[in-house]
Scaffold this active site. Structure first.
Site, PDB file in Angstrom:
ATOM      1  NE  ARG A  15     -10.757   4.887  -1.060  1.00 37.19           N
ATOM      2  CZ  ARG A  15     -10.221   4.972  -2.278  1.00 37.19           C
ATOM      3  NH1 ARG A  15      -8.981   4.329  -2.499  1.00 37.19           N
ATOM      4  NH2 ARG A  15     -10.871   5.601  -3.229  1.00 37.19           N
ATOM      5  CB  SER A  16     -13.032   0.246   3.218  1.00 33.61           C
ATOM      6  OG  SER A  16     -14.002  -0.611   3.396  1.00 33.61           O
ATOM      7  N   PRO A  17     -15.843   2.126   4.095  1.00 32.36           N
ATOM      8  CG  PRO A  17     -17.444   2.236   2.606  1.00 32.36           C
ATOM      9  CD  PRO A  17     -16.178   2.432   2.822  1.00 32.36           C
ATOM     10  CG  HIS A 232     -15.507  -1.575  -0.618  1.00 29.57           C
ATOM     11  ND1 HIS A 232     -14.622  -1.673   0.624  1.00 29.57           N
ATOM     12  CD2 HIS A 232     -15.484  -0.241  -1.036  1.00 29.57           C
ATOM     13  CE1 HIS A 232     -13.914  -0.365   0.421  1.00 29.57           C
ATOM     14  NE2 HIS A 232     -14.501   0.240  -0.223  1.00 29.57           N
TER      15      HIS A 232
END
Length: 237
Positions: A15-17, A232
């Site tokens: 999911r995480s950039p 993040h």
């Protein structure tokens, strides 16, 4: 928590950039580190996974993301990718169930294609802007990799993979992971894309000599949809 005798771990999220960028930097700049760590998926549990996790005595660290932080992430990721010369597309998530791609990863790993699945899923999400919680997208990745599309797309319906996913969520709790990317070696923790160099330096210092890192004794992962703050760190740690 992890003892000093356990292999170092890289907690990543499809999911995480920031996990995506850490993944790229690991492979491009530190391939020996990428091969020496255990890869552990981090995903927000749905109701079923949350119940299984609770039965194991764990509780996932939820924090709602503020609008201000969401806007910051949009700006920050655009800045980071521009600095690296990386083209990307923002995906649109519609009613995401993060077990769909992350348990599909476990299924691909079972077939010996875990790293290839991660590469294809990251490419679909961050380069093509596709919804990787859409089972048709996961089925397409299965066909691309030569895996059974239906099995890959239906991984979140598999009771055994659900159990493995819950064990991984429990490891997240036990390792004190609160966001991604997150790196663990013994009792040492490193959070965020900007802490990756520190993690690499730490592992090399522990290796001594020429800093060469041995591969993990086990395969590169252990067994083990709501709006949330993925924790993040990005460039701010």
């Amino acid at each position: 928590m992890s003892g000093s005798g356990r292999a170092p771990r890289f907690y990543f999220s499809l999911r995480s950039p920031y996990s995506w960028l850490a993944y790229r930097e690991l492979l491009e700049r530190h391939p020996d580190v990428a091969g020496a760590v255990e890869w552990r998926p981090f995903f927000e549990p749905d109701g079923t996974s949350e119940r299984l996790l609770a039965e194991l005595g764990g509780s996932f660290p939820y924090t709602a993301m503020s609008r201000a932080k969401h806007l910051y992430v949009l700006q920050d990721v655009r800045r980071l990718t521009a600095a690296r010369g990386i083209a990307f597309r923002w995906p649109v998530d519609r009613d995401p169930v993060w077990e769909v791609p992350h348990l599909a990863y476990l299924r691909a790993l079972r077939g010996g294609l875990g790293p290839q699945f991660v590469a294809a899923a990251y490419r679909a999400r961050w380069e093509q802007g596709r919804d990787i919680c859409d089972r048709t997208v996961i089925a397409g990745i299965g066909a691309e990799l030569g895996l059974d599309p239906a099995e890959l797309a239906g991984a979140s319906d598999d009771p055994e993979l659900r159990r493995q996913g819950a064990l991984l969520l429990k490891d997240i709790c036990d390792d004190g992971v609160f966001g991604v990317p997150f790196f663990v070696q013994g009792f040492n923790r490193f959070w965020g894309l900007d802490r990756l160099p520190d993690f690499v330096a730490h592992l090399r210092a522990r290796a001594g000599g020429d800093g060469a890192l041995p591969p993990p004794a086990a395969p590169a992962v252990g067994l083990g949809a709501r709006a949330v703050d993925d924790g993040h760190a990005g460039g701010c740690g």
